[in-house]
Design a protein around this motif. Structure first.
Motif: not given
Length: 233
Positions: A132-157
């Motif tokens: 986010a500091t480098d201007g690379r995120l399209r969404v706020p970091p908190v939302l990005a974290a929720h989406l990332t965790l949902a996706a990566v845990t879903g794939v892993t499980l």
């Protein structure tokens, strides 16, 4: 807790983790763990209470193992590439320790998660904060974290539930790249970049800055960040 009890507790958790991964959750009774550790069941109860206490401690132990690996990932200088490496490490850990992973992320009660999960979340926020500091995120970091965790845990499980020889090796990288495409931009924002990207970058910079270096009062900084978060949506 004195050193002897700490060592005994750690040794029991290591034995329990080995038993869990070798024989599955059904074999993880307090009696079986005590026998494998060479102690009396009463001693185990003194340290962990009941089986729920042992499982909670084991989940924390699993997160400690996970975080030890995660901390070995130094920054590559490219925050988006760091997101990729973090994703791959997460999936690899889950496939290497499937029973522990199910204990970490397969909660037995809605809304319940081991306290150690917060440390993993904070580490993920560190990676996303850099993006986010480098201007690379399209969404706020908190939302990005929720989406990332949902996706990566879903794939892993999902992969854990498929026999190893039947897993499609394209599932994880394709989902990873789809998520990254949705969350990030190709490059740091140019001067004429979108208002949202620039607002996110400034908000992330303020969040990571030493308050003593920000020429605003705390209430003013909080108000500015609130405005920036509205502009980012």
């Amino acid at each position: 807790m004195d050193d002897a009890k700490t060592r005994s507790r750690r040794q029991i958790l290591e034995v329990a983790a080995e038993l869990l991964e070798r024989r599955g959750a059904q074999a993880l009774s307090t009696r079986a763990v005590a026998a494998a550790a060479g102690i009396r069941a009463a001693s185990l109860y003194q340290l962990f209470g009941d089986k729920d206490g042992l499982l909670s401690a084991l989940a924390i132990h699993a997160f400690d193992l996970y975080l030890t690996q995660k901390h070995t990932l130094s920054s590559s200088g490219d925050p988006v590439d760091d997101m990729r490496r973090g994703w791959d490490m997460h999936v690899d850990f889950g496939l290497e320790h499937p029973a522990l992973y199910l204990l970490m992320y397969g909660t037995d009660r809605p809304g319940r998660r081991p306290p150690a999960a917060q440390k993993a979340q904070e580490l993920l926020m560190t990676f996303l904060g850099r993006a986010a500091t480098d201007g690379r995120l399209r969404v706020p970091p908190v939302l990005a974290a929720h989406l990332t965790l949902a996706a990566v845990t879903g794939v892993t499980l999902t992969l854990i539930g498929i026999p190893e020889g039947e897993r499609d090796p394209e599932v994880s990288p394709r989902m990873r790249e789809a998520l990254i495409d949705a969350l990030t931009t190709d490059t740091s924002p140019a001067p004429d970049s979108t208002l949202a990207a620039r607002a996110l970058a400034l908000d992330a910079t303020l969040s990571r800055a030493d308050p003593a270096t920000v020429p605003l009062r705390p209430v003013e900084t909080a108000l500015l960040q609130d405005w920036l978060q509205h502009l980012a949506h």
